[in-house]
Design a protein around this motif. Structure first.
Motif, short mmCIF file in Angstrom:
data_model
loop_
_atom_site.label_atom_id
_atom_site.label_comp_id
_atom_site.label_asym_id
_atom_site.label_seq_id
_atom_site.Cartn_x
_atom_site.Cartn_y
_atom_site.Cartn_z
N GLY A 73 0.81 -1.21 0.00
CA GLY A 73 0.00 0.00 0.00
C GLY A 73 0.85 1.26 0.00
O GLY A 73 0.51 2.25 -0.67
N LEU A 74 1.96 1.24 0.72
CA LEU A 74 2.85 2.39 0.72
C LEU A 74 3.50 2.59 -0.64
O LEU A 74 3.66 3.72 -1.11
N VAL A 75 3.86 1.49 -1.29
CA VAL A 75 4.47 1.58 -2.62
C VAL A 75 3.50 2.22 -3.61
O VAL A 75 3.92 2.94 -4.53
N ASP A 84 14.28 2.05 -4.02
CA ASP A 84 14.43 1.49 -5.37
C ASP A 84 14.33 -0.02 -5.21
O ASP A 84 15.30 -0.70 -4.87
N TRP A 85 13.14 -0.56 -5.45
CA TRP A 85 12.90 -1.98 -5.17
C TRP A 85 13.70 -2.90 -6.08
O TRP A 85 13.94 -4.05 -5.74
N SER A 86 14.15 -2.39 -7.23
CA SER A 86 14.98 -3.22 -8.11
C SER A 86 16.37 -3.46 -7.52
O SER A 86 17.12 -4.31 -8.01
N GLN A 87 16.68 -2.72 -6.45
CA GLN A 87 17.97 -2.87 -5.77
C GLN A 87 17.81 -3.45 -4.36
O GLN A 87 18.62 -3.17 -3.48
N ALA A 110 4.24 -14.29 0.21
CA ALA A 110 4.94 -13.01 0.06
C ALA A 110 4.79 -12.45 -1.35
O ALA A 110 4.65 -11.24 -1.54
N ARG A 111 4.82 -13.33 -2.34
CA ARG A 111 4.63 -12.87 -3.71
C ARG A 111 3.25 -12.26 -3.89
O ARG A 111 3.09 -11.20 -4.51
N THR A 112 2.23 -12.91 -3.34
CA THR A 112 0.87 -12.40 -3.46
C THR A 112 0.71 -11.08 -2.73
O THR A 112 0.06 -10.15 -3.22
N ALA A 113 1.32 -10.98 -1.56
CA ALA A 113 1.15 -9.78 -0.73
C ALA A 113 1.91 -8.58 -1.26
O ALA A 113 1.43 -7.44 -1.17
N LEU A 114 3.11 -8.80 -1.83
CA LEU A 114 3.95 -7.68 -2.20
C LEU A 114 4.80 -7.90 -3.45
O LEU A 114 4.78 -7.08 -4.37
N ASP A 116 5.03 -9.70 -6.21
CA ASP A 116 4.56 -9.75 -7.60
C ASP A 116 4.19 -8.36 -8.12
O ASP A 116 4.15 -8.15 -9.34
N GLY A 117 3.94 -7.44 -7.23
CA GLY A 117 3.58 -6.08 -7.64
C GLY A 117 4.76 -5.14 -7.79
O GLY A 117 4.58 -3.97 -8.15
N LEU A 118 5.97 -5.63 -7.55
CA LEU A 118 7.15 -4.75 -7.56
C LEU A 118 7.94 -4.83 -8.86
O LEU A 118 8.87 -4.05 -9.04
N ASP A 119 7.62 -5.74 -9.75
CA ASP A 119 8.35 -5.90 -11.01
C ASP A 119 9.84 -6.04 -10.75
O ASP A 119 10.68 -5.32 -11.30
N LEU A 120 10.18 -7.01 -9.90
CA LEU A 120 11.56 -7.22 -9.47
C LEU A 120 12.34 -8.03 -10.50
O LEU A 120 11.80 -8.94 -11.12
#
Length: 270
Positions: A73-75, A84-87, A110-114, A116-120
């Motif tokens: 939600g914060l993201v 920078d979530w890619s880092q 964890a993937r469902t909660a956060l 998968d939405g970060l495009d890591l």
């Protein structure tokens, strides 16, 4: 020392040369989840300011997954986007040795909660091996230990962990190390755990050498049923009786509690 809801205080307990644990008490579980999520984002941003990247060890459980949902939600609020979530490298403290698509997997939750939405980038997510990829939990543990070494600095077995999140069970277990388990005395960084009293019984867990290597360890604990174990841990119980009592960070150890989990802690007279 008064440890009333919302207070932030240091529990003055000896712990070798490491800083004494800090105790943070929030009035309820919702406030605890929000506070931890906001603090986690801030801590990862601070780590990136120093190192250029950040590393976090995730935990499962109701509070751990709720924290990740709140981070998501914060993201979603651009004004709050400071990481920078890619880092960011994501590791796990433990995993259930079940098939990769099982809802029991901490990784899947964890993937469902956060995540998968970060495009890591895929290499940033360091999941523990599943039962449909490895014949035994021992093989999965060895594979994870090898991955830890791969990302560690030269001459070391473990990478830098900026924050390591943990929960605790009512009997004092943390990660998948239960009281009286052979894992309590195992000095390998990753261990296979069989015959856990809580299903599923077969798991893979970081061992104490890895759990105590993080710069900061945050233990997230909610619920009155856990209050006796919290009190025993903070009173210095041995780790074979309360495994959570044996976990600490190199720079900070924080017990992040709701008021119910803190209800058995000693309180100073007003």
């Amino acid at each position: 020392m008064s440890l009333s809801p919302g207070d932030r205080a240091s529990a003055e307990l000896p712990d070798g040369h490491r800083p004494p644990p800090q105790v943070v008490i929030e009035p309820d579980t919702d406030r605890l989840v929000r506070a931890v999520a906001e603090a986690l984002v801030a801590r990862l941003a601070a780590a990136q300011a120093v190192h250029g990247s950040a590393s976090v060890v995730l935990t499962g459980g109701g509070v751990g997954i709720a924290v990740l949902r709140h981070v998501a939600g914060l993201v979603a609020e651009p004004v709050r986007e400071v990481v920078d979530w890619s880092q960011v490298d994501f590791w796990w403290g433990d995993e259930r040795f079940v098939p990769a698509d099982s809802d029991d997997r901490n990784e899947r939750q964890a993937r469902t909660a956060l995540l998968d939405g970060l495009d890591l980038p895929g290499f940033r997510v360091h999941a523990m091996g599943a039962s449909d990829a490895f014949a035994t939990p021992e093989e999965a543990a060895e594979d994870y230990a090898a991955e830890l070494r791969e990302y560690a600095a030269e001459g070391r077995d473990l990478p830098r962990f900026d924050v390591l999140l943990l929960g605790m069970g009512p009997e004092g277990h943390t990660a998948s190390i239960f009281p009286g388990s052979p894992a309590v005395g195992d000095e390998r960084p990753v261990v296979a755990v069989r015959d856990c009293p809580k299903p599923p019984p077969t798991r893979v867990s970081l061992g104490f050498p890895a759990l105590t290597s993080a710069e900061e360890v945050w233990l997230l604990v909610a619920g009155e049923e856990k209050a006796p174990a919290v009190a025993r841990a903070l009173a210095g119980a041995p780790r074979d009786e309360i495994p959570a009592a044996g976990v600490h960070g190199t720079r900070a150890t924080r017990w992040l509690l709701d008021a119910a989990a803190a209800s058995r802690l000693p309180r100073a007279e007003d």
